[in-house]
Design a protein around this motif. Structure first.
Motif, PDB file in Angstrom:
ATOM      1  N   ASP A 121      46.941  12.784  34.575  1.00 24.27           N
ATOM      2  CA  ASP A 121      47.340  12.707  32.973  1.00 24.27           C
ATOM      3  C   ASP A 121      46.390  12.070  32.518  1.00 24.27           C
ATOM      4  OD1 ASP A 121      49.302  14.446  33.326  1.00 24.27           O
ATOM      5  OD2 ASP A 121      50.999  13.826  33.418  1.00 24.27           O
ATOM      6  N   GLY A 122      46.361  12.206  31.076  1.00 24.77           N
ATOM      7  CA  GLY A 122      45.076  11.234  30.171  1.00 24.77           C
ATOM      8  C   GLY A 122      43.621  11.323  30.233  1.00 24.77           C
ATOM      9  N   TYR A 123      43.657  11.676  31.527  1.00 25.54           N
ATOM     10  CA  TYR A 123      42.077  11.921  31.565  1.00 25.54           C
ATOM     11  C   TYR A 123      41.694  14.029  31.120  1.00 25.54           C
ATOM     12  CZ  TYR A 123      41.794   7.639  33.693  1.00 25.54           C
ATOM     13  OH  TYR A 123      41.567   5.858  33.467  1.00 25.54           O
ATOM     14  N   LYS A 124      40.165  13.778  31.354  1.00 28.41           N
ATOM     15  CA  LYS A 124      39.895  15.152  30.966  1.00 28.41           C
ATOM     16  C   LYS A 124      38.715  15.604  32.375  1.00 28.41           C
ATOM     17  CE  LYS A 124      36.701  13.789  27.160  1.00 28.41           C
ATOM     18  NZ  LYS A 124      36.767  14.000  25.711  1.00 28.41           N
ATOM     19  N   GLY A 125      38.434  17.153  32.601  1.00 28.24           N
ATOM     20  CA  GLY A 125      37.983  17.341  33.335  1.00 28.24           C
ATOM     21  C   GLY A 125      37.342  18.344  32.973  1.00 28.24           C
ATOM     22  N   LEU A 126      35.625  18.767  33.591  1.00 29.19           N
ATOM     23  CA  LEU A 126      34.779  19.586  32.906  1.00 29.19           C
ATOM     24  C   LEU A 126      35.751  20.973  33.684  1.00 29.19           C
ATOM     25  CD1 LEU A 126      31.554  18.526  34.557  1.00 29.19           C
ATOM     26  CD2 LEU A 126      32.828  18.023  31.500  1.00 29.19           C
ATOM     27  N   ASP A 127      34.797  22.300  33.283  1.00 28.48           N
ATOM     28  CA  ASP A 127      35.392  23.517  33.391  1.00 28.48           C
ATOM     29  C   ASP A 127      34.773  24.233  34.827  1.00 28.48           C
ATOM     30  OD1 ASP A 127      36.570  23.942  30.714  1.00 28.48           O
ATOM     31  OD2 ASP A 127      35.460  24.759  29.762  1.00 28.48           O
ATOM     32  N   TYR A 128      33.996  23.521  35.655  1.00 28.86           N
ATOM     33  CA  TYR A 128      34.149  23.374  36.729  1.00 28.86           C
ATOM     34  C   TYR A 128      33.207  22.227  38.156  1.00 28.86           C
ATOM     35  CZ  TYR A 128      29.250  20.810  34.532  1.00 28.86           C
ATOM     36  OH  TYR A 128      28.999  20.218  33.941  1.00 28.86           O
ATOM     37  N   VAL A 129      33.614  22.841  39.127  1.00 28.35           N
ATOM     38  CA  VAL A 129      33.657  21.026  39.636  1.00 28.35           C
ATOM     39  C   VAL A 129      31.701  21.101  40.923  1.00 28.35           C
ATOM     40  CG1 VAL A 129      35.392  21.270  41.011  1.00 28.35           C
ATOM     41  CG2 VAL A 129      34.037  22.847  41.889  1.00 28.35           C
ATOM     42  N   ILE A 130      30.992  20.651  40.869  1.00 29.35           N
ATOM     43  CA  ILE A 130      29.651  20.599  41.234  1.00 29.35           C
ATOM     44  C   ILE A 130      29.557  20.425  42.894  1.00 29.35           C
ATOM     45  CG2 ILE A 130      27.704  18.992  41.751  1.00 29.35           C
ATOM     46  CD1 ILE A 130      28.728  17.803  39.203  1.00 29.35           C
ATOM     47  N   MET A 131      29.030  21.413  43.550  1.00 25.60           N
ATOM     48  CA  MET A 131      28.979  21.157  44.863  1.00 25.60           C
ATOM     49  C   MET A 131      27.464  20.741  45.073  1.00 25.60           C
ATOM     50  SD  MET A 131      29.615  25.266  47.374  1.00 25.60           S
ATOM     51  CE  MET A 131      28.047  25.154  48.482  1.00 25.60           C
ATOM     52  N   PHE A 132      27.287  19.972  45.611  1.00 25.56           N
ATOM     53  CA  PHE A 132      26.093  19.271  46.484  1.00 25.56           C
ATOM     54  C   PHE A 132      25.911  19.934  47.675  1.00 25.56           C
ATOM     55  CE2 PHE A 132      24.300  15.714  48.845  1.00 25.56           C
ATOM     56  CZ  PHE A 132      22.899  16.058  48.066  1.00 25.56           C
ATOM     57  N   ILE A 133      24.818  20.247  47.599  1.00 27.50           N
ATOM     58  CA  ILE A 133      23.669  21.045  48.785  1.00 27.50           C
ATOM     59  C   ILE A 133      23.135  19.853  49.688  1.00 27.50           C
ATOM     60  CG2 ILE A 133      22.584  23.048  50.239  1.00 27.50           C
ATOM     61  CD1 ILE A 133      23.135  24.657  47.851  1.00 27.50           C
ATOM     62  N   PRO A 134      23.080  19.652  50.236  1.00 26.45           N
ATOM     63  CA  PRO A 134      22.303  17.903  50.955  1.00 26.45           C
ATOM     64  C   PRO A 134      20.948  18.554  51.511  1.00 26.45           C
ATOM     65  CG  PRO A 134      24.034  18.477  52.789  1.00 26.45           C
ATOM     66  CD  PRO A 134      24.608  19.743  51.884  1.00 26.45           C
ATOM     67  N   ASN A 135      20.664  20.086  51.315  1.00 26.68           N
ATOM     68  CA  ASN A 135      19.353  20.159  52.168  1.00 26.68           C
ATOM     69  C   ASN A 135      19.218  21.180  50.567  1.00 26.68           C
ATOM     70  OD1 ASN A 135      17.412  21.648  53.773  1.00 26.68           O
ATOM     71  ND2 ASN A 135      17.897  20.394  55.126  1.00 26.68           N
ATOM     72  N   TYR A 136      17.763  21.241  50.465  1.00 23.76           N
ATOM     73  CA  TYR A 136      17.341  21.927  48.846  1.00 23.76           C
ATOM     74  C   TYR A 136      16.663  23.312  49.924  1.00 23.76           C
ATOM     75  CZ  TYR A 136      13.913  23.262  45.712  1.00 23.76           C
ATOM     76  OH  TYR A 136      13.546  23.907  44.264  1.00 23.76           O
ATOM     77  N   GLY A 137      16.538  22.991  50.971  1.00 23.27           N
ATOM     78  CA  GLY A 137      15.906  24.515  51.825  1.00 23.27           C
ATOM     79  C   GLY A 137      17.090  25.515  51.879  1.00 23.27           C
ATOM     80  N   ALA A 138      18.075  24.864  52.361  1.00 27.20           N
ATOM     81  CA  ALA A 138      18.960  26.792  52.345  1.00 27.20           C
ATOM     82  C   ALA A 138      19.463  26.549  50.732  1.00 27.20           C
ATOM     83  CB  ALA A 138      20.503  25.316  52.484  1.00 27.20           C
ATOM     84  N   LEU A 139      19.665  26.178  49.773  1.00 26.10           N
ATOM     85  CA  LEU A 139      19.440  27.057  48.832  1.00 26.10           C
ATOM     86  C   LEU A 139      18.687  27.667  48.260  1.00 26.10           C
ATOM     87  CD1 LEU A 139      21.133  27.277  46.142  1.00 26.10           C
ATOM     88  CD2 LEU A 139      19.864  24.919  44.591  1.00 26.10           C
ATOM     89  N   GLN A 140      16.952  26.526  48.624  1.00 23.11           N
ATOM     90  CA  GLN A 140      16.069  28.110  48.285  1.00 23.11           C
ATOM     91  C   GLN A 140      15.917  29.379  49.276  1.00 23.11           C
ATOM     92  OE1 GLN A 140      15.186  26.796  45.809  1.00 23.11           O
ATOM     93  NE2 GLN A 140      13.653  26.757  45.958  1.00 23.11           N
ATOM     94  N   LEU A 141      16.741  29.030  50.051  1.00 24.05           N
ATOM     95  CA  LEU A 141      16.741  29.902  51.436  1.00 24.05           C
ATOM     96  C   LEU A 141      17.571  31.527  50.963  1.00 24.05           C
ATOM     97  CD1 LEU A 141      15.676  31.355  53.492  1.00 24.05           C
ATOM     98  CD2 LEU A 141      17.477  30.400  54.850  1.00 24.05           C
ATOM     99  N   ALA A 142      18.665  30.837  50.308  1.00 25.33           N
ATOM    100  CA  ALA A 142      19.754  31.647  49.348  1.00 25.33           C
ATOM    101  C   ALA A 142      19.344  32.396  48.537  1.00 25.33           C
ATOM    102  CB  ALA A 142      21.043  30.940  49.193  1.00 25.33           C
ATOM    103  N   LYS A 143      18.034  31.587  47.858  1.00 23.48           N
ATOM    104  CA  LYS A 143      17.443  32.150  46.049  1.00 23.48           C
ATOM    105  C   LYS A 143      16.353  32.803  46.346  1.00 23.48           C
ATOM    106  CE  LYS A 143      16.538  29.435  43.079  1.00 23.48           C
ATOM    107  NZ  LYS A 143      15.563  28.351  42.662  1.00 23.48           N
ATOM    108  N   SER A 144      16.018  33.035  47.688  1.00 22.43           N
ATOM    109  CA  SER A 144      14.845  33.773  48.258  1.00 22.43           C
ATOM    110  C   SER A 144      15.588  35.465  48.297  1.00 22.43           C
ATOM    111  CB  SER A 144      14.733  33.538  49.715  1.00 22.43           C
ATOM    112  OG  SER A 144      15.507  33.735  50.029  1.00 22.43           O
TER     113      SER A 144
END
Length: 261
Positions: A121-144
């Motif tokens: 209460d008394g604070y506001k949030g964004l409409d999303y949460v951030i998912m941090f992927i600690p390895n850039y390769g994992a995201l790039q492989l998924a994007k492929s």
């Protein structure tokens, strides 16, 4: 770390994220909290309405305008490790598919927690949460395999980031805090300047009043002096006339001489 258990890989991701926050000059307890249990206005623990589990995000980042951003750093990297470990095309294809599935599973899990709906209460949030992927390769492989994975995640209220994309975001938070501190200091400077100006006004007013009183006192002094020594009807003239008439002098208290005409 890539082949470890989920808890180990999760802790590894959280450690990387923590080091990033510290490297940006952010302070735990002010700029962010980690593994902080979300609570209601009475201090009670909040539980997810679907899973019944405690609402305990990996990190909560704080903005100076009382906005809070949730960051989760748990991601399975087993499939990515398998993809790196083989040169077989079929096995690589299978590992890539499992990597994408792992990413989507985590997105769905994080989306279902709806951390952003449990901001205190008394604070506001964004409409999303951030998912941090600690390895850039994992995201790039998924994007492929799924070029729209970013849009797919964001539609579920999840923003995908890696170390490369999260760093600018964290710097924005740091800049926001710096601007906030500078604005607060500027307010203090302006307030101090206003106080000084008010004191100068008060001093000037008192100085003017003192001058007026001194001038009035000088005028009264001049009037009394005129009665003592100026003109034929002055007190001093009358006293000298009395002496001429024979009134004895007091040698201890001689009269001033009459001014020359």
């Amino acid at each position: 770390a890539l082949k470890g258990q989920n808890k180990m890989t999760g802790s590894w991701g959280e450690t990387i994220l923590y080091n990033m926050l510290v490297a940006e000059g952010m302070e735990e307890g002010r700029d962010f909290d980690r593994e902080e249990t979300l609570r209601n206005g009475l201090g009670g623990t909040l539980y997810n309405t679907d899973s019944g589990k405690r609402m305990r995000p990996d990190y909560i980042l704080h903005y100076p305008d009382r906005t809070e951003v949730i960051v989760d750093a748990k991601t399975s990297l087993d499939a990515l490790s398998d993809w790196y470990a083989t040169e077989d095309a079929a096995q690589k294809e299978d590992a890539a598919a499992r990597n994408l599935l792992a990413l989507r599973t985590q997105i769905k899990s994080l989306s279902g927690k709806r951390y952003q709906d449990y901001i205190r209460d008394g604070y506001k949030g964004l409409d999303y949460v951030i998912m941090f992927i600690p390895n850039y390769g994992a995201l790039q492989l998924a994007k492929s395999l799924s070029p729209d994975i970013f849009r797919e995640a964001y539609a579920q209220g999840v923003l995908l980031t890696t170390e490369e994309t999260l760093m600018p975001f964290l710097r924005m938070i740091r800049i926001a805090w710096t601007n906030f501190d500078q604005a607060r200091n500027q307010e203090k400077i302006v307030k101090a300047a206003q106080t000084m100006i008010d004191r100068v006004y008060d001093f000037s007013k008192a100085h003017t009043a003192m001058g007026e009183k001194l001038r009035a006192a000088q005028e009264e002094y001049d009037k009394v002096s005129a009665k003592i020594s100026e003109g034929g009807n002055s007190i001093l003239t009358s006293a000298h006339q009395l002496l001429k008439l024979g009134v004895p002098k007091n040698p201890k208290k001689p009269l001033p001489e009459l001014p020359e005409e």
